[in-house]
Design a protein around this motif. Structure first.
Motif, PDB file in Angstrom:
ATOM      1  N   LEU A 196       3.542  -4.992  -5.632  1.00  0.00           N
ATOM      2  CA  LEU A 196       3.300  -6.433  -5.065  1.00  0.00           C
ATOM      3  C   LEU A 196       4.771  -6.886  -5.240  1.00  0.00           C
ATOM      4  CD1 LEU A 196       0.207  -7.468  -6.914  1.00  0.00           C
ATOM      5  CD2 LEU A 196       0.249  -6.654  -4.679  1.00  0.00           C
ATOM      6  N   LEU A 197       5.646  -6.533  -6.125  1.00  0.00           N
ATOM      7  CA  LEU A 197       7.011  -7.166  -6.295  1.00  0.00           C
ATOM      8  C   LEU A 197       7.870  -6.587  -5.487  1.00  0.00           C
ATOM      9  CD1 LEU A 197       8.800  -9.161  -7.983  1.00  0.00           C
ATOM     10  CD2 LEU A 197       9.140  -7.394  -9.492  1.00  0.00           C
ATOM     11  N   TYR A 198       7.813  -5.293  -5.342  1.00  0.00           N
ATOM     12  CA  TYR A 198       8.748  -4.711  -4.528  1.00  0.00           C
ATOM     13  C   TYR A 198       8.444  -4.894  -2.822  1.00  0.00           C
ATOM     14  CZ  TYR A 198      10.577  -2.738  -8.769  1.00  0.00           C
ATOM     15  OH  TYR A 198      11.114  -2.700 -10.012  1.00  0.00           O
ATOM     16  N   ALA A 199       7.269  -4.980  -2.825  1.00  0.00           N
ATOM     17  CA  ALA A 199       6.711  -5.254  -1.306  1.00  0.00           C
ATOM     18  C   ALA A 199       7.405  -6.648  -0.895  1.00  0.00           C
ATOM     19  CB  ALA A 199       5.187  -5.377  -1.120  1.00  0.00           C
TER      20      ALA A 199
ATOM     21  N   ILE B  44       2.602   9.576  -5.644  1.00  0.00           N
ATOM     22  CA  ILE B  44       3.247  10.821  -5.276  1.00  0.00           C
ATOM     23  C   ILE B  44       4.410  11.345  -6.175  1.00  0.00           C
ATOM     24  CG2 ILE B  44       4.434  12.403  -3.468  1.00  0.00           C
ATOM     25  CD1 ILE B  44       1.665  11.869  -2.537  1.00  0.00           C
ATOM     26  N   ILE B  45       5.417  10.227  -6.242  1.00  0.00           N
ATOM     27  CA  ILE B  45       6.622  10.504  -7.161  1.00  0.00           C
ATOM     28  C   ILE B  45       6.407  10.723  -8.544  1.00  0.00           C
ATOM     29  CG2 ILE B  45       8.889   9.628  -7.858  1.00  0.00           C
ATOM     30  CD1 ILE B  45       8.896   8.297  -5.090  1.00  0.00           C
ATOM     31  N   GLY B  46       5.312   9.760  -9.068  1.00  0.00           N
ATOM     32  CA  GLY B  46       4.862   9.713 -10.724  1.00  0.00           C
ATOM     33  C   GLY B  46       4.127  11.095 -10.948  1.00  0.00           C
TER      34      GLY B  46
ATOM     35  N   THR C 135       0.666  -1.059   0.085  1.00  0.00           N
ATOM     36  CA  THR C 135      -0.043  -0.067  -0.118  1.00  0.00           C
ATOM     37  C   THR C 135       1.082   1.243   0.059  1.00  0.00           C
ATOM     38  OG1 THR C 135      -1.503  -1.258   1.331  1.00  0.00           O
ATOM     39  CG2 THR C 135      -1.834   1.096   1.170  1.00  0.00           C
ATOM     40  N   LEU C 136       1.938   1.169   0.683  1.00  0.00           N
ATOM     41  CA  LEU C 136       2.762   2.310   0.932  1.00  0.00           C
ATOM     42  C   LEU C 136       3.482   2.771  -0.398  1.00  0.00           C
ATOM     43  CD1 LEU C 136       4.149   1.875   4.456  1.00  0.00           C
ATOM     44  CD2 LEU C 136       2.564   3.796   3.847  1.00  0.00           C
ATOM     45  N   ILE C 137       3.977   1.482  -1.082  1.00  0.00           N
ATOM     46  CA  ILE C 137       4.698   1.540  -2.382  1.00  0.00           C
ATOM     47  C   ILE C 137       3.446   2.218  -3.307  1.00  0.00           C
ATOM     48  CG2 ILE C 137       5.955   0.454  -4.268  1.00  0.00           C
ATOM     49  CD1 ILE C 137       7.003  -1.736  -2.112  1.00  0.00           C
ATOM     50  N   CYS C 138       2.271   1.657  -3.293  1.00  0.00           N
ATOM     51  CA  CYS C 138       1.316   2.498  -4.294  1.00  0.00           C
ATOM     52  C   CYS C 138       1.225   3.922  -4.155  1.00  0.00           C
ATOM     53  CB  CYS C 138       0.089   1.753  -4.142  1.00  0.00           C
ATOM     54  SG  CYS C 138      -0.219   0.093  -4.811  1.00  0.00           S
TER      55      CYS C 138
ATOM     56  N   PHE D 192      16.227   7.241   0.273  1.00  0.00           N
ATOM     57  CA  PHE D 192      15.590   7.980   1.336  1.00  0.00           C
ATOM     58  C   PHE D 192      13.899   7.462   1.436  1.00  0.00           C
ATOM     59  CE2 PHE D 192      18.935  10.763   1.748  1.00  0.00           C
ATOM     60  CZ  PHE D 192      19.233  10.779   3.207  1.00  0.00           C
ATOM     61  N   LEU D 193      13.448   7.096   0.303  1.00  0.00           N
ATOM     62  CA  LEU D 193      12.258   6.536  -0.118  1.00  0.00           C
ATOM     63  C   LEU D 193      12.095   5.068   0.532  1.00  0.00           C
ATOM     64  CD1 LEU D 193       9.613   7.344  -1.479  1.00  0.00           C
ATOM     65  CD2 LEU D 193      10.177   5.891  -3.536  1.00  0.00           C
ATOM     66  N   VAL D 194      13.066   4.416   0.342  1.00  0.00           N
ATOM     67  CA  VAL D 194      12.866   3.229   0.989  1.00  0.00           C
ATOM     68  C   VAL D 194      13.083   3.160   2.399  1.00  0.00           C
ATOM     69  CG1 VAL D 194      14.274   0.664   1.297  1.00  0.00           C
ATOM     70  CG2 VAL D 194      13.688   1.779  -0.955  1.00  0.00           C
ATOM     71  N   ALA D 195      13.853   3.871   2.932  1.00  0.00           N
ATOM     72  CA  ALA D 195      13.958   4.120   4.519  1.00  0.00           C
ATOM     73  C   ALA D 195      12.639   4.868   5.021  1.00  0.00           C
ATOM     74  CB  ALA D 195      15.034   5.167   4.671  1.00  0.00           C
ATOM     75  N   LEU D 196      11.978   5.739   4.313  1.00  0.00           N
ATOM     76  CA  LEU D 196      10.911   6.332   4.629  1.00  0.00           C
ATOM     77  C   LEU D 196       9.725   5.175   4.757  1.00  0.00           C
ATOM     78  CD1 LEU D 196       9.308   8.889   5.242  1.00  0.00           C
ATOM     79  CD2 LEU D 196       8.620   9.196   2.891  1.00  0.00           C
ATOM     80  N   ILE D 197       9.552   4.251   3.583  1.00  0.00           N
ATOM     81  CA  ILE D 197       8.561   3.293   3.603  1.00  0.00           C
ATOM     82  C   ILE D 197       8.572   2.563   4.760  1.00  0.00           C
ATOM     83  CG2 ILE D 197       7.871   1.275   2.341  1.00  0.00           C
ATOM     84  CD1 ILE D 197       7.779   3.102  -0.167  1.00  0.00           C
ATOM     85  N   PHE D 198      10.046   2.167   4.934  1.00  0.00           N
ATOM     86  CA  PHE D 198      10.467   1.242   6.024  1.00  0.00           C
ATOM     87  C   PHE D 198       9.770   1.720   7.620  1.00  0.00           C
ATOM     88  CE2 PHE D 198      13.547  -0.343   9.447  1.00  0.00           C
ATOM     89  CZ  PHE D 198      13.511  -1.648   9.251  1.00  0.00           C
ATOM     90  N   VAL D 199      10.025   3.092   7.798  1.00  0.00           N
ATOM     91  CA  VAL D 199       9.745   3.952   8.848  1.00  0.00           C
ATOM     92  C   VAL D 199       8.385   3.944   9.090  1.00  0.00           C
ATOM     93  CG1 VAL D 199       9.805   5.972  10.247  1.00  0.00           C
ATOM     94  CG2 VAL D 199      12.011   5.095   9.063  1.00  0.00           C
ATOM     95  N   LEU D 200       7.576   4.352   7.893  1.00  0.00           N
ATOM     96  CA  LEU D 200       5.956   4.292   7.951  1.00  0.00           C
ATOM     97  C   LEU D 200       5.337   2.948   8.328  1.00  0.00           C
ATOM     98  CD1 LEU D 200       5.318   6.711   4.830  1.00  0.00           C
ATOM     99  CD2 LEU D 200       4.809   7.030   7.417  1.00  0.00           C
ATOM    100  N   GLU D 201       5.961   2.020   7.833  1.00  0.00           N
ATOM    101  CA  GLU D 201       5.486   0.498   8.108  1.00  0.00           C
ATOM    102  C   GLU D 201       5.556   0.378   9.401  1.00  0.00           C
ATOM    103  OE1 GLU D 201       5.576  -3.128   9.148  1.00  0.00           O
ATOM    104  OE2 GLU D 201       7.450  -2.562   8.329  1.00  0.00           O
ATOM    105  N   HIS D 202       6.535   0.676  10.022  1.00  0.00           N
ATOM    106  CA  HIS D 202       6.830   0.353  11.488  1.00  0.00           C
ATOM    107  C   HIS D 202       5.875   1.447  12.553  1.00  0.00           C
ATOM    108  CE1 HIS D 202      10.202  -1.751  10.118  1.00  0.00           C
ATOM    109  NE2 HIS D 202      10.074  -2.419  11.410  1.00  0.00           N
ATOM    110  N   VAL D 203       5.671   2.505  11.838  1.00  0.00           N
ATOM    111  CA  VAL D 203       4.752   3.549  12.403  1.00  0.00           C
ATOM    112  C   VAL D 203       3.468   2.907  12.556  1.00  0.00           C
ATOM    113  CG1 VAL D 203       3.689   5.761  12.528  1.00  0.00           C
ATOM    114  CG2 VAL D 203       6.000   5.680  12.286  1.00  0.00           C
ATOM    115  N   ILE D 204       2.986   2.475  11.293  1.00  0.00           N
ATOM    116  CA  ILE D 204       1.522   1.851  11.186  1.00  0.00           C
ATOM    117  C   ILE D 204       1.419   0.455  11.937  1.00  0.00           C
ATOM    118  CG2 ILE D 204      -0.171   0.538   9.630  1.00  0.00           C
ATOM    119  CD1 ILE D 204       1.203   2.542   7.250  1.00  0.00           C
TER     120      ILE D 204
END
Lengths: 143, 152
Positions: free
Chosen positions: A47-50, A27-29, A19-22, A108-120
């Motif tokens: 799905l693949l990158y998750a 946003i980036i696109g 979901t976070l990658i989507c 930074f994007l990967v790190a941000l998704i990693f942090v956000l996943e832990h926050v969720i």
């Protein structure tokens, strides 16, 4: 954490990351490539990158309970593993040009998704803990 | 292997008389102590050792029981007492007294938990009535929830 708990957690983490990658792709696109047209294969990317993001969860497997220090160490190793996997998959496959801004942005994007996943996850655990506390109060009143 | 040959007699008495259990034995060994400990726990008391002295502790005063390096300790709000019981024996013994296993090494008095909060390392923390915090393993969270909801 035993193997059953680990698999349950991996499934939960997988869907949160997808979901976070989507969201990140949107946003980036929208900001960087507003004119780009994507094919149906774009739907498979989150799905693949998750999957790359969730495989290093195996690092968290331990038959013993981890201390906070061990937990943090393993989380750092987990993040580094995810970064390496994503970089190898994206840059190795010639999907993106290997320039410093691209590499730094991706890092930074990967790190941000990693942090956000832990926050969720923490927020979900907080909700579960609040429900348990409520059940506990009811139990103590009943007993 | 040696087995004790013990005569067991159970007599029904009138409600006016005082119920009593007497153990006649050759030596007060670990088996006898275990029986005494079991009977006391049924009455809501456990025997604990502190500075070489034995104390009777009310089960209601115990916050949690923890196994540390093959020794088992019972914690009240003021003291910790060592007990000769094993953690799995105490778990069985105290199940009906609101005690529940929350990790491989500890059982907690559910009546002494003030609140539950999440922990950083993907576990939960039980905050006890004296402010002390103990870990709840994820493995035991489902059992905790079931017990709190009224299941066994």
């Amino acid at each position: 954490m035993d193997i059953k708990d680990l698999l349950k957690r991996a499934a939960k983490v997988y869907f949160i990351i997808a979901t976070l990658i989507c969201f990140a792709m949107y946003i980036i696109g929208a900001l960087s490539f507003p004119e780009a047209k994507l094919g149906y294969e774009a739907f498979s990317a989150p799905l693949l990158y998750a999957l790359f993001g969730v495989v290093p969860v195996i690092i968290m497997y331990s038959s013993k309970e981890l201390s906070v220090k061990q937990f943090i160490m393993r989380k750092i190793i987990q993040l580094i593993s995810i970064e390496i996997l994503i970089f190898v998959a994206l840059l190795g496959g010639d999907y993106l040009p290997l320039t410093f801004p691209v590499a730094a942005g991706l890092f930074f994007l990967v790190a941000l998704i990693f942090v956000l996943e832990h926050v969720i996850e923490f927020l979900l655990d907080s909700k579960r803990a609040a429900d348990l506390t409520k059940d506990l109060e009811d139990y103590q009143k009943r007993s | 292997m040696n087995f004790r040959r013990t005569k067991i007699t159970v007599n029904e008495i009138s409600p006016e008389e005082l119920e009593a259990i007497t153990i006649d034995c050759h030596v007060i060994d670990d088996d006898v102590k275990e029986i005494v400990s079991f009977v006391k726990s049924r009455q809501g008391q456990l025997t604990g050792k502190l500075d070489g002295e034995l104390y009777e502790i009310s089960v209601m005063d115990i916050l949690y029981i923890e196994s540390v390096d093959n020794r088992v300790f019972m914690y009240t709000s003021k003291q910790s007492y060592e007990t000769s019981g094993k953690i799995y024996e105490l778990e069985e013994l105290l199940k009906q007294k609101h005690f529940l296993r929350i990790s491989k090494s500890s059982i907690v008095n559910l009546m002494k938990i003030k609140s539950i909060k999440p922990s950083l390392n993907a576990r939960f923390i039980a905050v006890l009535s004296n402010g002390e915090e103990i870990m709840i393993s994820r493995k035991y969270v489902a059992d905790l929830k079931k017990t709190l909801k009224g299941g066994q």
